[in-house]
Design a protein around this motif. Structure first.
Motif, mmCIF file in Angstrom:
data_model
loop_
_atom_site.group_PDB
_atom_site.id
_atom_site.type_symbol
_atom_site.label_atom_id
_atom_site.label_comp_id
_atom_site.label_asym_id
_atom_site.label_seq_id
_atom_site.Cartn_x
_atom_site.Cartn_y
_atom_site.Cartn_z
ATOM 1 N N SER A 123 0.823 -1.211 0.000
ATOM 2 C CA SER A 123 0.000 0.000 0.000
ATOM 3 C C SER A 123 0.865 1.272 0.000
ATOM 4 N N ILE A 125 0.950 5.853 -0.101
ATOM 5 C CA ILE A 125 0.320 7.180 -0.114
ATOM 6 C C ILE A 125 0.835 7.864 -1.376
ATOM 7 N N GLU A 141 -7.434 8.258 -8.225
ATOM 8 C CA GLU A 141 -7.993 7.193 -7.367
ATOM 9 C C GLU A 141 -8.603 6.081 -8.217
ATOM 10 N N ASN A 145 -7.137 2.384 -7.987
ATOM 11 C CA ASN A 145 -7.969 1.371 -7.322
ATOM 12 C C ASN A 145 -8.715 0.491 -8.321
ATOM 13 N N ARG A 152 -3.540 -0.930 -1.241
ATOM 14 C CA ARG A 152 -4.415 0.220 -1.014
ATOM 15 C C ARG A 152 -3.660 1.523 -1.322
ATOM 16 N N ASP A 154 -3.887 5.755 -0.955
ATOM 17 C CA ASP A 154 -4.551 6.982 -0.488
ATOM 18 C C ASP A 154 -3.939 8.146 -1.243
ATOM 19 N N SER A 181 -7.029 16.219 1.567
ATOM 20 C CA SER A 181 -7.240 14.765 1.641
ATOM 21 C C SER A 181 -8.726 14.457 1.621
ATOM 22 N N THR A 184 -12.000 10.447 4.828
ATOM 23 C CA THR A 184 -12.171 9.058 5.289
ATOM 24 C C THR A 184 -11.075 8.726 6.312
ATOM 25 N N GLY A 186 -8.832 6.456 6.163
ATOM 26 C CA GLY A 186 -7.583 6.256 5.413
ATOM 27 C C GLY A 186 -6.996 7.584 4.950
ATOM 28 N N GLY A 187 -7.864 8.460 4.444
ATOM 29 C CA GLY A 187 -7.419 9.768 3.952
ATOM 30 C C GLY A 187 -6.820 10.590 5.078
ATOM 31 N N LYS A 189 -5.520 9.507 7.875
ATOM 32 C CA LYS A 189 -4.273 8.904 8.376
ATOM 33 C C LYS A 189 -3.109 9.281 7.430
ATOM 34 N N ALA A 190 -3.392 9.191 6.128
ATOM 35 C CA ALA A 190 -2.361 9.543 5.143
ATOM 36 C C ALA A 190 -1.969 11.019 5.320
#
Ligand code: NAD
Ligand code: UGA
Length: 458
Positions: A123, A125, A141, A145, A152, A154, A181, A184, A186-187, A189-190
């Motif tokens: 995964s 970023i 994206e 994806n 994954r 982001d 970002s 979400t 994930g967004g 966190k990135a």
């Protein structure tokens, strides 16, 4: 030592190189790799003769290269070995098909997205560093994806606001860092991961976050506002020339208003650089796409005034020099689009040089850092062109000097000596308003600044 963060940048240009050198410098525990499809560019980054001139860059690279900063052509390994990927490829104006001359050409960007997808085994970023049309992250994206293999991605938007010539200072002390970002988990966190990188040296209150579309759009808008100020003052410079007002005095008086501010009000021969025109045209294209024709027309006028200002400069030269430039020798002091860079992309000097040659003038191009690029820009253009780095030598036998870049060296030149070696009557066209016009006039020159009454001996 195991690196805390493994960072890759795809695109080793004016943005990718300096930005990654700064991150490597400020974040010694990170390992930063910069890759490019252009092997000559990478070889230059690995040599003592860096591919771009930027004050302070050589020191930064010397302190980091081989320690935690690496330049390579191995894009596949770069993608596989790193978790945080900046995409900093060029996004020029499209020159073909639908949207030609307006829309952004996204082919390099999309190729990069597909390479990331193809080579990624874990995964990542992915960070948009290039300037892109709003909503590009959605396309990124969708491409990333498009496979169901558990990897994954982001996507973040982190536009760059550095200006050439001051890139190192801008990177070290940015007005702000903008990170957009998705909202979400994930967004977010990135986003926090990227905040941590910049927080190594940028105060937290200067790291601002937003939704991803605001971030993409803010970059286009920032450049449009900056260019708009230049076109505004340049438009007023035309009126000053008709009314005996002095544009420097007007800009000073207007800029003293703290709501307006004094910066970016220097009248000139026009703005250049790889981004202002491209980004405004991109904004105009987006507005038209969404049916906002009035908004598009408003921003397009910024680019129209810029071209008008360049053409006006030529018309002023023609008018001053008895309506003919044919056979006359004209020296161009400065070819870079601004001082302290060797970059000539979209430089007003290219347009001016071509127009002077159309008028059958002979031109001598002089610049302390941009002669190689000037040669490439004028390759194949018909007419008599010579290139001489030394400005005094370049002016020898010339009928006129046109100052097109605000290099400091031109301020300190011995104008008495210049006057003696030129053909008389000698003309000075100061496209940057950097000279002491009265002094040059008293030496004997006929002086034509921008937006101020000319000083002539006729
Ligand atoms: P540049 O042309 O100097 O560099 C881009 C690099 O990307 C080139 O070296 C090119 O070979 C490389 N590249 C293209 N496709 C590639 C691929 N598929 N894989 C690997 N490398 C690839 O451009 P720049 O001036 O650095 O600008 C990059 C982006 O940053 C643009 O979107 C620009 O609008 C934006 N920007 C530029 C500046 C500036 O001052 N130049 C400032 C802020 C933002
Ligand atoms: C510009 C922006 O300033 C950066 O914030 C942005 O990141 C960058 O574009 C980009 O996106 O590429 P840059 O083009 O490198 O940076 O340089 P500027 O200092 O903005 O100058 C642009 C042009 O405007 C130059 O030709 C300069 O001579 C001209 N200019 C600038 C004027 O004619 N008058 C002024 O008062 C200021």
């Amino acid at each position: 030592m195991t690196a805390e963060k493994k960072i890759l940048c795809i695109g080793a240009g004016y943005v990718g190189g300096p930005t990654m050198a700064m991150i490597a410098f400020k974040s010694p525990r990170s390992r930063v790799t910069v890759v490019d499809i252009n092997p000559e560019r990478i070889a230059a980054w690995n040599s003592s003769d860096l591919p771009i001139y930027e004050p302070g860059l050589d020191k930064l690279v010397a302190a980091t290269r081989g320690r935690n900063l690496f330049f390579s052509t191995d894009i596949k390994a770069g993608i596989q070995e790193n978790d945080i990927i900046f995409v900093s490829v060029n996004t020029p104006t499209k020159t073909f098909g639908h949207g030609a001359g307006m829309a952004a050409d996204l082919q390099h960007w999309e190729k990069t997205a597909r390479q990331i997808l193809e080579y990624s085994e874990s995964s990542k970023i992915v960070i948009e560093k290039s300037t892109l049309p709003v909503k590009t992250a959605l396309a990124m994206e969708r491409i990333l994806n498009s496979r169901e293999n558990g990897v994954r991605f982001d996507v973040l938007s982190n536009p760059e606001f550095l200006a050439e010539g001051t890139a190192i200072r801008d990177l070290e002390q940015p007005d702000r860092i903008l990170i957009g970002s998705r909202e979400t988990p994930g967004g977010l966190k990135a986003r926090e991961t990227l905040v941590e990188i910049y927080a190594e040296w940028v105060p937290r209150e200067k790291i601002i976050t937003s939704n991803i579309w605001s971030s993409e759009l803010s970059k286009l808008v920032a450049n449009a506002f900056l260019a708009q100020r230049i076109s505004s003052i340049n438009a007023i410079s035309a009126l000053c020339e008709k009314t005996e007002a002095d544009v420097t005095e007007v800009a000073y008086a207007v800029g003293m208003d703290s709501r307006i501010g004094s910066r970016f009000l220097n009248a000139s021969v026009g703005f250049g650089g790889s981004c202002f025109a491209k980004d405004i045209l991109n904004l105009v294209y987006l507005c038209r796409h969404y049916g906002l024709d009035e908004v598009a027309d408003y921003w397009e006028s910024v680019v129209h005034i810029n071209r008008y200002q360049q053409e006006r400069f030529i018309r002023n030269m023609l008018g001053a020099m008895f309506n003919t430039l044919a056979g006359k020798k004209i020296c161009l002091w400065g070819f870079a689009f601004k001082a302290n860079t060797g970059d000539t992309r979209e430089s007003p000097a290219i347009f001016i040089a071509r127009r002077l040659l159309e008028e059958q003038a002979r031109i001598v191009v002089s610049d302390p850092k941009a002669l190689a690029n000037a040669r490439a820009d004028l390759a194949g253009v018909e007419g008599q062109i010579s290139f001489i780095e030394d400005p005094v030598q370049a002016a020898e036998g010339c009928h006129a000097i046109a100052i097109l870049t605000e290099w400091d060296i031109y301020r300190d030149i011995d104008f008495r000596q210049i006057f003696r070696v030129m053909t008389q009557p000698a003309f000075l066209f100061d496209g940057r308003n950097i000279l002491d016009h009265r002094r040059c006039f008293s030496i004997g020159f006929n002086v034509y600044p921008i937006g101020k009454p000319p000083l002539t001996h006729f």
